[in-house]
Design an enzyme around this catalytic site. Structure first.
Site, short mmCIF file in Angstrom:
data_model
loop_
_atom_site.label_atom_id
_atom_site.label_comp_id
_atom_site.label_asym_id
_atom_site.label_seq_id
_atom_site.Cartn_x
_atom_site.Cartn_y
_atom_site.Cartn_z
N HIS A 55 -35.47 -20.61 -21.07
CA HIS A 55 -35.79 -20.61 -19.63
C HIS A 55 -35.36 -21.92 -18.97
O HIS A 55 -36.03 -22.42 -18.06
CB HIS A 55 -37.28 -20.36 -19.41
CG HIS A 55 -37.77 -19.06 -19.94
ND1 HIS A 55 -37.66 -17.88 -19.24
CD2 HIS A 55 -38.36 -18.73 -21.12
CE1 HIS A 55 -38.16 -16.88 -19.97
NE2 HIS A 55 -38.59 -17.38 -21.11
N ASN A 128 -42.15 -11.97 -18.06
CA ASN A 128 -40.73 -11.71 -17.83
C ASN A 128 -40.56 -10.59 -16.81
O ASN A 128 -41.55 -10.01 -16.34
CB ASN A 128 -40.04 -11.32 -19.14
CG ASN A 128 -39.81 -12.50 -20.07
OD1 ASN A 128 -39.58 -13.62 -19.62
ND2 ASN A 128 -39.88 -12.25 -21.36
N TYR A 342 -46.17 -22.88 -26.11
CA TYR A 342 -45.82 -23.29 -24.75
C TYR A 342 -46.41 -24.65 -24.40
O TYR A 342 -45.73 -25.53 -23.89
CB TYR A 342 -46.24 -22.22 -23.74
CG TYR A 342 -45.17 -21.19 -23.52
CD1 TYR A 342 -44.72 -20.41 -24.59
CD2 TYR A 342 -44.59 -20.99 -22.28
CE1 TYR A 342 -43.72 -19.46 -24.41
CE2 TYR A 342 -43.59 -20.04 -22.10
CZ TYR A 342 -43.16 -19.29 -23.18
OH TYR A 342 -42.16 -18.36 -23.00
#
EC number: 1.11.1.6
Length: 488
Positions: A55, A128, A342
């Site tokens: 990303h 997404n 993350y």
């Protein structure tokens, strides 16, 4: 034009001369004592924080979420407490596999990550533009992403790496079908749907849990780019999606999405799984709308562009681990991995105290015992930097915020369901939903990169298409033949 304020160092010290270095004489060497020169060069050398591993290329904007329907029977989260209630939001859209300088129109899933600045802290829904993913277990995520990056020898993108992985992982077929369909090249960010993708949970005031799937349905209508147009635009305007989003908001054409959820109890999911043979927490699967209808929740609108891209978009650090009271997780293996990965990535990429930056800071008061490290902006002031032990113990059940206990079953082990689970039916269902022209586009889009790989990999991948639907395999064979690869 307004006059610019005087130049200072980062410490606020006035700079006498921003045009000339301090030298030993008019033509002599530069002196080490020229701190302004050194600070200026040091900061310039560090202007680029490490780009995201995935990303990396993205766009961001601010907006609002407005509740339109009551879901308090499912959750006690305060942002849903009243119809008409608004919550400030931030969104980051992105491509997944490309580097920061890659084109916005590449064939790739699109990240759709939304932060809600609630009165109980930040809730990050990091998803997404597809409701499924390529793999079902986070232990394979680094392997998969490596196949989407660059060959370690040639430093080129490699169809062989991609299809070697996919052809040995039939669980990927559902998402591969979506990726090579028309939806693999959306027309900017405004004309695509968004999904939480994972299964999450909601908890109400009574401590009852339901599982949910989050959906953002674009009010602008779905629009996709033909493969040839996507390639052309990549050369003419690689920042196409960024330009479109920023320009629309600047012109007052605020994009909106209808926010909806699918809801199911433990018992309903167990019965559904028994009937279908599908694991409801498997990220490579979707919950069919006929079994779990969409329920409206609210409207999400983007209405303000960032003032500074680096400060507000590049340094934005979202994580699915950010869940406010009234929300929770699920046994989804991929989600469980992302809850760690993350936040860990943001600690490495942005810094130890990245939550202190304005785009990441909650809009409500916060307090903890975390201290020191880089970017410790307030560092807790004079407040105590430790919590004492409550000798009486902590009372009450559950995992915090009134969330009920999560029942576990089975011995701890590494369980592999591959080869025993149905990876084909949902991919076939998606294929059968496509009109004839979209099917042909799918065949052609797949044949392009597949024509560059070995016969062995092609045959393995064709076998998966055949199992999803014989017409699927036949169509790709014909498209490969048209490209000079007669594979039988």
């Amino acid at each position: 034009m307004s006059q610019q304020p005087p130049i200072t160092t980062a410490s606020g010290i006035p700079v006498a001369d921003n045009q000339n270095s301090i030298t030993a004489g008019p033509r002599g060497p530069v002196l080490l004592q020229d701190f302004h020169l050194i600070e200026k060069l040091q900061h310039f050398n560090r202007e680029r924080i490490p780009e995201r591993v995935v990303h990396a290329k993205g766009s961001g904007a601010y907006g609002t979420f407005t509740v339109t329907h009551d879901i308090t029977r499912y959750t006690k989260a305060k942002l849903f407490s009243a119809i008409g209630k608004q919550t400030d939001t931030f969104v980051r859209f992105s491509t997944v596999g490309g580097e920061k300088g890659s084109a916005d129109t590449e064939r790739d899933p699109r990240g759709f990550a939304v932060r809600f600045y609630t009165e109980e802290g930040n809730w990050d829904l990091v998803g997404n533009n597809t409701p499924m993913f390529f793999i079902k277990d986070g232990i394979k995520f680094p392997d998969f992403i490596h196949t989407q990056k660059r060959d370690p020898q040639t430093n080129l993108k490699s169809p062989t790496m991609m299809f070697d992985f996919w052809s040995k992982a039939p669980e990927s077929l559902h998402q591969v079908t979506m990726l090579f369909s028309d939806r693999g090249t959306p027309d900017g960010y405004r004309h695509m749907d968004g999904f939480g993708s994972h299964t999450y949970s909601l908890i109400n005031e009574a401590g009852e849990r339901v599982y949910v799937k989050w959906h953002f349905k674009t009010r602008q209508g779905i629009k996709n780019l033909a493969a040839a147009d996507a390639t052309r635009i990549a050369g003419e305007d690689p920042d196409y999606a960024q330009r479109d989003l920023f320009g629309a908001i600047a012109a007052g054409n605020f994009p909106q999405w209808e926010v909806k959820i699918q809801v199911a109890t433990d018992a309903e999911l167990a019965a559904w799984g028994e009937r279908t043979g599908w694991n409801p927490f498997d990220l490579t699967k979707v919950w069919p709308h006929g079994d779990f209808p969409l329920q409206p929740v609210g409207v999400f609108e983007l209405n303000r562009n960032p003032v500074n891209y680096h400060a507000e978009v590049e340094q934005a650090a979202l994580s699915p681990s950010n869940a406010v009271p009234g929300m929770g997780y699920s046994p989804d293996k991929m989600l469980q991995a992302r809850l760690f990965a993350y936040h860990d990535a943001q600690l490495y990429r942005v810094g130890t105290n990245h939550q202190h930056l304005p785009v990441n800071a909650p809009r409500c008061p916060f307090h903890n015992q975390q201290r020191d490290g880089a970017m410790a902006i307030s560092n807790g002031g004079s407040a105590q930097n430790y919590a004492t032990v409550d000798a009486a113990g902590v009372h009450g059940k559950g995992m915090g915020h009134g969330e009920p206990e999560l029942a576990l079953a089975g011995a701890a082990a590494r369980y592999d369901g591959r080869g025993h689970e149905d990876d084909y039916t949902q991919a076939g269902n998606l294929f059968r939903l496509m009109p004839a022209q979209e099917r042909q586009n799918l065949f052609d889009n797949l044949a392009g990169p597949m024509s560059q790989v070995s016969d062995e990999i092609i045959q393995r991948q064709l076998g998966h298409f055949d199992k999803a639907d014989p017409a699927y395999g036949a169509g790709v064979r014909a498209a490969l033949k048209a490209r000079g690869r007669n594979v039988g």
